[in-house]
Enzyme design. Structure first.
Site, mmCIF file in Angstrom:
data_model
loop_
_atom_site.group_PDB
_atom_site.id
_atom_site.type_symbol
_atom_site.label_atom_id
_atom_site.label_comp_id
_atom_site.label_asym_id
_atom_site.label_seq_id
_atom_site.Cartn_x
_atom_site.Cartn_y
_atom_site.Cartn_z
ATOM 1 N N ASP A 95 45.476 41.234 37.454
ATOM 2 C CA ASP A 95 46.827 41.012 37.689
ATOM 3 C C ASP A 95 47.843 41.772 36.551
ATOM 4 O O ASP A 95 49.072 41.473 36.323
ATOM 5 C CB ASP A 95 47.634 39.659 37.759
ATOM 6 C CG ASP A 95 47.080 38.988 39.109
ATOM 7 O OD1 ASP A 95 47.386 39.790 40.180
ATOM 8 O OD2 ASP A 95 46.854 37.996 39.362
ATOM 9 N N ASP A 156 46.343 41.277 47.090
ATOM 10 C CA ASP A 156 47.504 41.339 45.999
ATOM 11 C C ASP A 156 46.999 42.546 45.168
ATOM 12 O O ASP A 156 48.008 42.915 44.489
ATOM 13 C CB ASP A 156 47.293 39.962 45.098
ATOM 14 C CG ASP A 156 47.068 38.753 45.780
ATOM 15 O OD1 ASP A 156 46.311 38.785 46.855
ATOM 16 O OD2 ASP A 156 47.529 37.714 45.636
HETATM 17 N N1 GLY Z 1 48.790 37.121 43.311
HETATM 18 C C1 GLY Z 1 48.880 35.647 43.669
HETATM 19 C C2 GLY Z 1 49.775 35.242 44.666
HETATM 20 O O1 GLY Z 1 50.536 35.821 45.119
HETATM 21 O O2 GLY Z 1 50.058 34.056 44.569
#
Ligand code: GLY
Length: 374
Positions: A95, A156
């Site tokens: 992330d 994601d």
């Molecule tokens: N990246 C995690 C979410 O969208 O909750």
């Protein structure tokens, strides 16, 4: 852009400015994520959390548009705090795009500060280091006590790839975009289903690269359509198209967007999962806001005769949020209510910081105020 939508967005942008002017005074030194009684909490002691860049991202959008120093100063505090995460290898995951594009890279784009560029490049190098060459995917998370996740990739991650494209441009080194494209190519095949819906998690064998299984993740279950994951696909593939010009990515973004639009309920409010019962009232306003950004991004790249479909879908999502889900009271920190983290969570329909961020970004796109983050 028609004048009516532009004026609507200008008006909402001013409301976001006025609202954030109040919240920022109460939030100095905080890293907001959720709210207690309408006031942001502080995640500074959970420095690895994936949402830690979003409030700073909103502040940079506002600084870029309104030149108000208070926003810049508060965003810099968050960027400095994130260094503790950058220096802790085992806490770093995929992330990094969400965290450092919206903080250090945004700062560098606005101010040209060398320390901020360095932070962005370090984060990008770490993200590139998560690439699994056997399966051509970027590993999502580290093991968290619930088994071996070396072979897990999630939809994601499409939103984190722009950090690699940026680092490639900065260093004039195509390795970064080779990795981003290899992951995106895998995602086209492994995540996107024939009807345009997407898997949240794909589990690859980390040694051979073969697909082992798909997992429901934050959605209702295997084969369902978690709406925020769907939004990540719409926006993420469109962004990979913006950075590479590879048509397959735009086609994939359009396919995911078409599924999103067709699945929208009459109300225009987005459920947590498009497969949930029609009478279930769990919503995810954050998915609506992120999908609107994706629709507007696609609008930029398609032929004239296709633009209205994506533009009108974005407007429908945003106007529904503004009419039914925004809180403009000065004494309340959040803007959007009715977000949800995951279908199987205990709680649903509460404000989450990334809902505010994507709502702001979408509105700013519409009235030409956007700082390009991704
Ligand atoms: N990246 C995690 C979410 O969208 O909750």
């Amino acid at each position: 852009m028609n004048k009516k939508d532009y004026d609507w967005a200008e008006n909402v942008a001013d409301k976001i400015y006025a609202k954030t002017k109040h919240s920022v005074k109460r939030s100095r030194d905080k890293i907001p994520y959720l709210t207690q009684d309408g006031i942001f909490d502080d995640w500074s002691d959970r420095i690895h959390w994936w949402t830690n860049g979003f409030y700073a991202g909103q502040l940079w959008q506002l600084y870029h548009a309104y030149s108000d120093e208070e926003f810049r100063q508060a965003a810099e505090v968050i960027e400095d705090k994130l260094d503790a995460g950058l220096m802790d290898y085992m806490g770093m995951d995929h992330d990094s795009g969400f965290k450092w594009l919206l903080t250090a890279v945004a700062d560098y784009k606005v101010t040209g500060k060398e320390t901020s560029r360095n932070r962005g490049l370090l984060a990008a190098a770490n993200l590139a280091g998560r690439f699994n060459i056997a399966g051509n995917f970027i590993r999502a998370w580290n093991d968290g006590g619930d088994g071996n996740t070396a072979g897990w990739a999630i939809i994601d991650c499409m939103m984190n790839l722009p950090l690699l494209y940026w680092a490639g441009e900065q260093t004039n080194d195509p390795r970064f975009s080779h990795i981003a494209k290899a992951h995106a190519d895998t995602a086209v095949k492994a995540f996107v289903r024939e009807d345009g819906s997407v898997n949240h998690i794909v589990h690859f064998d980390p040694d051979t690269g073969e697909i082992v299984e798909t997992l429901g993740g934050q959605g209702m279950g295997v084969g369902s359509s978690w709406t925020r994951g769907q939004a990540w696909a719409v926006y993420g593939f469109a962004l990979s198209y913006r950075h590479t010009g590879k048509k397959e990515y735009l086609d994939t973004a359009k396919k995911a967007a078409g599924y999103f639009e067709k699945s929208l309920p009459e109300s225009g409010l987005v459920p947590v999962d498009f497969c949930q019962d029609k009478d279930c009232e769990w919503e995810d306003s954050t998915a609506a806001a992120a999908a609107a950004c994706g629709m507007l991004e696609i609008e930029n790249h398609v032929k004239e005769e296709e633009k209205a479909y994506y533009h009108d879908t974005a407007m429908r999502l945003l106007k529904t949020l503004e009419e039914k889900r925004c809180n403009w009271k000065e004494g309340v920190d959040y803007i959007l209510k009715n977000g949800s983290v995951a279908y199987h969570d205990e709680n649903h329909n509460f404000p989450i910081i990334y809902g505010d961020y994507y709502f702001t970004e979408a509105v700013f796109k519409l009235c030409g105020k956007e700082l390009l983050m991704w």
